[in-house]
Design a protein around this motif. Sequence first.
Motif, PDB file in Angstrom:
ATOM      1  N   ALA A 176      19.203 -19.250   9.777  1.00 18.98           N
ATOM      2  CA  ALA A 176      19.349 -19.363   8.322  1.00 18.98           C
ATOM      3  C   ALA A 176      20.803 -19.461   7.899  1.00 18.98           C
ATOM      4  O   ALA A 176      21.119 -20.066   6.870  1.00 18.98           O
ATOM      5  CB  ALA A 176      18.686 -18.169   7.645  1.00 18.98           C
ATOM      6  N   THR A 186      14.622 -25.518   6.967  1.00 20.33           N
ATOM      7  CA  THR A 186      14.408 -24.558   5.874  1.00 20.33           C
ATOM      8  C   THR A 186      12.918 -24.414   5.565  1.00 20.33           C
ATOM      9  O   THR A 186      12.448 -23.320   5.255  1.00 20.33           O
ATOM     10  CB  THR A 186      15.186 -24.961   4.609  1.00 20.33           C
ATOM     11  OG1 THR A 186      14.824 -26.292   4.210  1.00 20.33           O
ATOM     12  CG2 THR A 186      16.685 -24.909   4.863  1.00 20.33           C
ATOM     13  N   ILE A 190      10.999 -20.792   5.696  1.00 21.80           N
ATOM     14  CA  ILE A 190      10.183 -20.290   4.588  1.00 21.80           C
ATOM     15  C   ILE A 190       8.767 -19.986   5.072  1.00 21.80           C
ATOM     16  O   ILE A 190       8.176 -18.970   4.712  1.00 21.80           O
ATOM     17  CB  ILE A 190      10.167 -21.311   3.432  1.00 21.80           C
ATOM     18  CG1 ILE A 190      11.574 -21.434   2.824  1.00 21.80           C
ATOM     19  CG2 ILE A 190       9.159 -20.901   2.354  1.00 21.80           C
ATOM     20  CD1 ILE A 190      11.751 -22.609   1.886  1.00 21.80           C
ATOM     21  N   ARG A 195      11.767 -12.065   4.993  1.00 20.71           N
ATOM     22  CA  ARG A 195      12.472 -11.917   3.717  1.00 20.71           C
ATOM     23  C   ARG A 195      13.989 -11.996   3.879  1.00 20.71           C
ATOM     24  O   ARG A 195      14.672 -12.639   3.076  1.00 20.71           O
ATOM     25  CB  ARG A 195      12.090 -10.577   3.072  1.00 20.71           C
ATOM     26  CG  ARG A 195      10.636 -10.485   2.681  1.00 20.71           C
ATOM     27  CD  ARG A 195      10.235  -9.080   2.269  1.00 20.71           C
ATOM     28  NE  ARG A 195      10.990  -8.613   1.111  1.00 20.71           N
ATOM     29  CZ  ARG A 195      10.839  -7.403   0.569  1.00 20.71           C
ATOM     30  NH1 ARG A 195       9.972  -6.551   1.099  1.00 20.71           N
ATOM     31  NH2 ARG A 195      11.552  -7.057  -0.481  1.00 20.71           N
ATOM     32  N   ILE A 198      15.058 -15.630   4.696  1.00 20.94           N
ATOM     33  CA  ILE A 198      15.001 -16.492   3.510  1.00 20.94           C
ATOM     34  C   ILE A 198      16.158 -16.171   2.575  1.00 20.94           C
ATOM     35  O   ILE A 198      16.795 -17.070   2.011  1.00 20.94           O
ATOM     36  CB  ILE A 198      13.646 -16.342   2.793  1.00 20.94           C
ATOM     37  CG1 ILE A 198      12.521 -16.889   3.676  1.00 20.94           C
ATOM     38  CG2 ILE A 198      13.655 -17.070   1.449  1.00 20.94           C
ATOM     39  CD1 ILE A 198      11.127 -16.648   3.130  1.00 20.94           C
ATOM     40  N   SER A 213       9.546 -26.738  -1.699  1.00 18.58           N
ATOM     41  CA  SER A 213       9.815 -25.495  -0.980  1.00 18.58           C
ATOM     42  C   SER A 213      10.501 -24.482  -1.891  1.00 18.58           C
ATOM     43  O   SER A 213      10.231 -23.277  -1.805  1.00 18.58           O
ATOM     44  CB  SER A 213      10.680 -25.768   0.248  1.00 18.58           C
ATOM     45  OG  SER A 213      10.031 -26.660   1.132  1.00 18.58           O
ATOM     46  N   VAL A 217       9.541 -20.644  -2.871  1.00 18.94           N
ATOM     47  CA  VAL A 217      10.478 -19.521  -2.860  1.00 18.94           C
ATOM     48  C   VAL A 217      10.470 -18.795  -4.197  1.00 18.94           C
ATOM     49  O   VAL A 217      10.481 -17.555  -4.265  1.00 18.94           O
ATOM     50  CB  VAL A 217      11.898 -20.009  -2.508  1.00 18.94           C
ATOM     51  CG1 VAL A 217      12.924 -18.893  -2.734  1.00 18.94           C
ATOM     52  CG2 VAL A 217      11.966 -20.474  -1.063  1.00 18.94           C
ATOM     53  N   TRP A 227      16.732 -11.623  -3.985  1.00 19.71           N
ATOM     54  CA  TRP A 227      17.098 -13.035  -3.850  1.00 19.71           C
ATOM     55  C   TRP A 227      17.719 -13.604  -5.122  1.00 19.71           C
ATOM     56  O   TRP A 227      18.301 -14.689  -5.088  1.00 19.71           O
ATOM     57  CB  TRP A 227      15.861 -13.885  -3.513  1.00 19.71           C
ATOM     58  CG  TRP A 227      15.214 -13.593  -2.218  1.00 19.71           C
ATOM     59  CD1 TRP A 227      15.690 -12.822  -1.189  1.00 19.71           C
ATOM     60  CD2 TRP A 227      13.930 -14.079  -1.788  1.00 19.71           C
ATOM     61  NE1 TRP A 227      14.791 -12.794  -0.158  1.00 19.71           N
ATOM     62  CE2 TRP A 227      13.705 -13.548  -0.485  1.00 19.71           C
ATOM     63  CE3 TRP A 227      12.964 -14.905  -2.364  1.00 19.71           C
ATOM     64  CZ2 TRP A 227      12.543 -13.833   0.239  1.00 19.71           C
ATOM     65  CZ3 TRP A 227      11.803 -15.183  -1.643  1.00 19.71           C
ATOM     66  CH2 TRP A 227      11.597 -14.649  -0.362  1.00 19.71           C
TER      67      TRP A 227
END
Length: 318
Positions: A176, A186, A190, A195, A198, A213, A217, A227
């Motif tokens: 990542a 990516t 996902i 977690r 991501i 995507s 998310v 996030w």
Amino acid sequence: MSGTVENLLRLARESDAGTRAMLARNATTPHEVLAFLSKDEEPRVRASVIANSRAPFSVLQTLTEDENAAVREALARRVADILPSLTTSSHDRLAQVVVPILLRLTEDVVGQIRFIIADAAKHLSTVPHDAVLRLAMDTEIRVAEPVIRLSPVLTEEDLLALVATPPTTATLQAVARRNGIGEAVTDALIAQGDRLAIGLMLENASAKIRAASMEDVLNRARFNPEWFPSLMARPALTPDTAIRLAAVVADSLLRPLMQRQDVDPALLFRIRQCVADRLGLPQPNLPSGMSSRQIDPVSKGFPAKSMVWRTDNSGPRF
């Protein structure tokens, strides 16, 4: 055998360990003597053979199986110094003798030895693919991470394989953080649903993420508010994505208030109306048992729905 070699072999057999180590490091010591010293009972003597720039690679290769980890670590450092000199030519004689030693060291039982090789290889494009892939698949993340994040040798197919069957969860996190990972990678990250991985992918401004995507998310972000800062800092957000993100953030921040039992339901509904109005989102449905006459935006202290942001000399305001 010359008299000089015979004399030096006698010295190698009969002298103390300190003298033998000096003989092993001496650049003028003949190959036959170095081969003899590479089997010395003292690890520091064998390590001194490795430090000798004239030691034949055939001798060095035998030391990849040395029982002493310090000797193998010395060999790893010697190989690490050589790696920048390798080329991609199939006629590179240096590579032909170094690569077998390199491959063996990438499988050493001691993590520090594998790390020395990984750290030396991480930026080099001339290190054999097999060696880099072995390091990337290492279960000790300090070994794997340098090459996963930085090696130009790894392909997108390699990264997808690492994500599909990661040796550790930290492998996903290293992928990542890799610069310039594409949409296929990516998507795979996902799909794995880690977690932390991501979150690191979202922090990685160079990671390419498909619009579909990103929608996925955003749906998950309701339950992962950590996030939010990374999502809000993502480059090139589309207007639709920015609005969706704002709605998710607002919903998450307001959820504790919406769940309170001591606040007038009409007031809570009006808050939801105002948030939807500001973001241009569909208006919420009235809760069951509540009529529109119960909603009084003026008496509840909220501006009328028709009001929008406007600007004057003091800046934007309601």
